[in-house]
Motif scaffolding. Structure first.
Motif, PDB file in Angstrom:
ATOM      1  N   PHE A 118       0.945  -1.092  -0.576  1.00 44.82           N
ATOM      2  CA  PHE A 118      -0.030  -0.171  -0.177  1.00 44.82           C
ATOM      3  C   PHE A 118       0.245   1.314   0.215  1.00 44.82           C
ATOM      4  CE2 PHE A 118      -2.461  -3.189   2.172  1.00 44.82           C
ATOM      5  CZ  PHE A 118      -4.215  -2.995   0.736  1.00 44.82           C
ATOM      6  N   ALA A 119       1.910   1.517  -0.124  1.00 46.74           N
ATOM      7  CA  ALA A 119       3.682   1.793  -0.259  1.00 46.74           C
ATOM      8  C   ALA A 119       2.969   3.457  -1.600  1.00 46.74           C
ATOM      9  CB  ALA A 119       4.298   1.838  -0.293  1.00 46.74           C
ATOM     10  N   THR A 120       2.280   3.030  -1.978  1.00 41.01           N
ATOM     11  CA  THR A 120       1.920   4.602  -3.689  1.00 41.01           C
ATOM     12  C   THR A 120       0.582   4.873  -2.667  1.00 41.01           C
ATOM     13  OG1 THR A 120       3.245   3.348  -5.168  1.00 41.01           O
ATOM     14  CG2 THR A 120       1.506   4.547  -5.854  1.00 41.01           C
ATOM     15  N   PRO A 121      -0.671   4.485  -2.587  1.00 40.54           N
ATOM     16  CA  PRO A 121      -1.743   4.641  -2.313  1.00 40.54           C
ATOM     17  C   PRO A 121      -1.451   5.630  -1.366  1.00 40.54           C
ATOM     18  CG  PRO A 121      -1.598   2.450  -2.262  1.00 40.54           C
ATOM     19  CD  PRO A 121      -0.863   2.406  -3.129  1.00 40.54           C
ATOM     20  N   LEU A 122      -1.196   5.223   0.195  1.00 38.33           N
ATOM     21  CA  LEU A 122      -0.572   6.072   1.178  1.00 38.33           C
ATOM     22  C   LEU A 122       0.381   7.500   0.976  1.00 38.33           C
ATOM     23  CD1 LEU A 122       0.605   3.793   3.556  1.00 38.33           C
ATOM     24  CD2 LEU A 122      -1.216   5.324   4.132  1.00 38.33           C
ATOM     25  N   ALA A 123       0.955   6.724   0.002  1.00 38.20           N
ATOM     26  CA  ALA A 123       2.392   8.152   0.013  1.00 38.20           C
ATOM     27  C   ALA A 123       1.574   9.270  -0.439  1.00 38.20           C
ATOM     28  CB  ALA A 123       2.894   7.970  -0.769  1.00 38.20           C
ATOM     29  N   LEU A 124       0.411   8.779  -1.350  1.00 38.56           N
ATOM     30  CA  LEU A 124       0.066   9.918  -2.234  1.00 38.56           C
ATOM     31  C   LEU A 124      -0.933  10.638  -1.620  1.00 38.56           C
ATOM     32  CD1 LEU A 124      -1.788  10.433  -4.937  1.00 38.56           C
ATOM     33  CD2 LEU A 124      -3.110   8.937  -5.402  1.00 38.56           C
ATOM     34  N   VAL A 125      -2.078  10.045  -0.358  1.00 40.88           N
ATOM     35  CA  VAL A 125      -3.034  10.437   0.274  1.00 40.88           C
ATOM     36  C   VAL A 125      -2.328  11.040   1.120  1.00 40.88           C
ATOM     37  CG1 VAL A 125      -4.320  10.380   2.710  1.00 40.88           C
ATOM     38  CG2 VAL A 125      -4.223   8.842   0.219  1.00 40.88           C
ATOM     39  N   LEU A 126      -1.233  11.141   1.328  1.00 40.41           N
ATOM     40  CA  LEU A 126      -0.233  12.187   2.124  1.00 40.41           C
ATOM     41  C   LEU A 126       0.116  13.144   1.327  1.00 40.41           C
ATOM     42  CD1 LEU A 126       1.879   9.589   4.148  1.00 40.41           C
ATOM     43  CD2 LEU A 126       0.415  10.596   5.748  1.00 40.41           C
ATOM     44  N   HIS A 127       0.493  13.299   0.462  1.00 46.82           N
ATOM     45  CA  HIS A 127       1.195  14.034  -0.578  1.00 46.82           C
ATOM     46  C   HIS A 127      -0.881  14.770  -0.730  1.00 46.82           C
ATOM     47  CE1 HIS A 127       2.696  15.899  -3.736  1.00 46.82           C
ATOM     48  NE2 HIS A 127       1.974  15.517  -4.831  1.00 46.82           N
ATOM     49  N   VAL A 128      -1.017  14.215  -0.318  1.00 38.61           N
ATOM     50  CA  VAL A 128      -2.947  15.239  -0.444  1.00 38.61           C
ATOM     51  C   VAL A 128      -3.421  15.904   0.138  1.00 38.61           C
ATOM     52  CG1 VAL A 128      -5.292  15.426  -1.485  1.00 38.61           C
ATOM     53  CG2 VAL A 128      -3.912  13.990  -2.931  1.00 38.61           C
ATOM     54  N   ALA A 129      -2.705  15.547   1.366  1.00 34.33           N
ATOM     55  CA  ALA A 129      -2.240  15.949   2.598  1.00 34.33           C
ATOM     56  C   ALA A 129      -1.771  17.566   3.256  1.00 34.33           C
ATOM     57  CB  ALA A 129      -2.812  14.809   4.089  1.00 34.33           C
ATOM     58  N   VAL A 130      -0.465  16.665   2.884  1.00 34.24           N
ATOM     59  CA  VAL A 130       0.810  17.695   3.037  1.00 34.24           C
ATOM     60  C   VAL A 130       0.433  19.341   1.669  1.00 34.24           C
ATOM     61  CG1 VAL A 130       3.140  18.414   2.386  1.00 34.24           C
ATOM     62  CG2 VAL A 130       1.995  16.270   3.900  1.00 34.24           C
ATOM     63  N   THR A 131       0.185  18.463   0.718  1.00 36.70           N
ATOM     64  CA  THR A 131      -0.497  20.218  -0.138  1.00 36.70           C
ATOM     65  C   THR A 131      -1.475  20.871   0.133  1.00 36.70           C
ATOM     66  OG1 THR A 131       0.260  18.883  -2.335  1.00 36.70           O
ATOM     67  CG2 THR A 131      -0.996  20.545  -2.467  1.00 36.70           C
ATOM     68  N   MET A 132      -2.929  20.303   0.523  1.00 31.54           N
ATOM     69  CA  MET A 132      -3.585  21.283   0.981  1.00 31.54           C
ATOM     70  C   MET A 132      -3.253  22.024   2.188  1.00 31.54           C
ATOM     71  SD  MET A 132      -6.244  18.821  -0.869  1.00 31.54           S
ATOM     72  CE  MET A 132      -8.348  20.119  -0.055  1.00 31.54           C
ATOM     73  N   LEU A 133      -2.557  20.746   3.094  1.00 38.49           N
ATOM     74  CA  LEU A 133      -3.075  21.741   4.961  1.00 38.49           C
ATOM     75  C   LEU A 133      -2.330  22.071   5.194  1.00 38.49           C
ATOM     76  CD1 LEU A 133      -4.145  19.055   6.557  1.00 38.49           C
ATOM     77  CD2 LEU A 133      -5.615  21.029   5.896  1.00 38.49           C
ATOM     78  N   TYR A 134      -0.860  21.722   4.342  1.00 37.24           N
ATOM     79  CA  TYR A 134       0.360  23.071   4.481  1.00 37.24           C
ATOM     80  C   TYR A 134       0.754  24.104   3.218  1.00 37.24           C
ATOM     81  CZ  TYR A 134       5.253  23.833   5.559  1.00 37.24           C
ATOM     82  OH  TYR A 134       6.647  24.297   6.314  1.00 37.24           O
ATOM     83  N   ARG A 135       0.822  23.531   2.653  1.00 39.31           N
ATOM     84  CA  ARG A 135       1.537  23.788   1.192  1.00 39.31           C
ATOM     85  C   ARG A 135       0.481  25.327   0.761  1.00 39.31           C
ATOM     86  NH1 ARG A 135       4.073  21.485  -3.974  1.00 39.31           N
ATOM     87  NH2 ARG A 135       3.766  23.615  -4.602  1.00 39.31           N
ATOM     88  N   GLN A 136      -1.214  24.855   0.800  1.00 42.73           N
ATOM     89  CA  GLN A 136      -2.386  25.484   0.887  1.00 42.73           C
ATOM     90  C   GLN A 136      -2.568  26.627   1.723  1.00 42.73           C
ATOM     91  OE1 GLN A 136      -4.891  24.058  -1.734  1.00 42.73           O
ATOM     92  NE2 GLN A 136      -3.691  23.082  -3.093  1.00 42.73           N
TER      93      GLN A 136
END
Length: 346
Positions: free
Chosen positions: A313-331
């Motif tokens: 599940f590495a890739t889908p987990l990383a995808l979810v974390l990527h979305v969360a970091v992008t929206m909650l931190y970068r944005q």
């Protein structure tokens, strides 16, 4: 003045101890979080079929989920009916030929002085294999436990697919009211990103498996359907999967001579390059994707933390974390206007 200071000290100690035990519990239940995420993946697969049915035919969620599950069962049963016997026979053929192929490889390596040490280590590992037979029942029980766990994950995923809004709102109820709208948006975006990634991954798996099967059949390699199916399924696990899938094909083709071995190696390398440079960019166009570097680090890091389940599940987990970091931190924190999360949009 001493009582307030003492009270603060006691409160701080209690918070520290509680944090420690919560962290320990989270670590010990690491596999549970992975299994919960597996149920989410199952739910996303079912909702990928159910959502168009709800939108087009105005079906209720329960009926749409039931039709989706029935469609998946019919698809799997149809594939098993059409190709199951051939694939089973070819897997039996692989199981018969692989030991001989491994013995031939050992003999060829033994002829080379530089490779003889590798063979000696392999033989020492083989002598240890006899000791493993004594604990074979334990491994059998582990396999049965894995099947039972998979069944529970699928059942949990089915129930989650039937009531996704209730599950989402239940998680959001743990957060302050003011944060819920933004977190709801993030969770919805994660769901769209996972759905897009799974669609792209399914197309990639089908194309790669089909190309490998066709190529092996043209080469004249044994068991092309079985090896193609194994290669296609292995595509779900990035980086590690394709490498592991190539090993049995190369071993089997080595029994047919050096020419077949080179042709098989060229086929796997060519399809791998085609998949990374053409198939994946095409199927992931306008769908959620993950930077390759993040995918590599995800496989290494999550594989180290969670073992085989982490790799799976590495890739889908990383995808979810990527979305969360992008929206909650970068944005939200950095106010980066150029930051766009995978799956973000209507």
């Amino acid at each position: 003045m001493e009582k307030p200071a003492t009270s603060r000290l006691v409160l701080g100690a209690v918070i520290l101890v509680a944090t420690y035990f919560l962290a320990q519990g989270a670590v010990r239940l690491a596999n549970l979080w992975i299994l919960i995420f597996g149920a989410v993946i199952v739910a996303v697969v079912i909702r990928s079929i159910a959502d168009p049915l709800v939108a087009r035919f105005k079906l209720k969620d329960g009926y749409a989920v039931a039709v989706s599950i029935l469609a998946l069962l019919v698809l799997i049963s149809g594939a098993a009916f059409l190709f199951g016997r051939q694939v089973a026979e070819q897997f039996d053929q692989l199981a018969t030929r692989l030991p001989g192929a491994w013995a031939m490889l050992q003999a060829r390596l033994q002829a080379s002085p530089a490779a003889s040490q590798v063979v000696d280590h392999a033989k020492s590992l083989g002598s240890e294999a006899g000791k493993m037979l004594a604990i074979a029942p334990r491994f059998a029980m582990g396999a049965l436990s894995g099947v039972a766990t998979l069944f529970l994950v699928i059942v949990a995923g089915v129930f989650l697919a039937g009531q996704p809004e209730q599950a989402r709102e239940g998680v959001l109820s743990l957060f302050p009211m003011t944060r819920r709208p933004r977190l709801r948006e993030v969770m919805n975006t994660c769901g769209r990103a996972l759905k897009g990634w799974l669609k792209a991954q399914l197309v990639s798996m089908l194309l790669v498996g089909g190309l490998i099967s066709a190529g092996l059949a043209l080469i004249g390699a044994p068991a092309p359907l079985a090896l193609g199916l194994f290669t296609g399924l292995a595509q779900f696990v990035p980086i590690v999967g394709p490498i592991v899938a190539a090993v049995p094909a190369l071993l089997i083709s080595a029994t047919g001579g050096g020419k077949m071995l080179l042709l098989t190696l060229a086929l796997y390398v060519g399809v791998s390059q085609l998949e990374s440079n053409l198939i994946t960019p095409l199927v992931q166009k306008n769908l959620a994707s993950l930077p390759v570097v993040l995918g590599i680090f995800a496989v290494v890091g999550l594989g180290t933390l969670f073992g085989p389940l982490g790799i799976l599940f590495a890739t889908p987990l990383a995808l979810v974390l990527h979305v969360a970091v992008t929206m909650l931190y970068r944005q939200d924190v950095l106010h980066d206007e150029a930051a766009v999360a995978p799956g973000e949009g209507p």
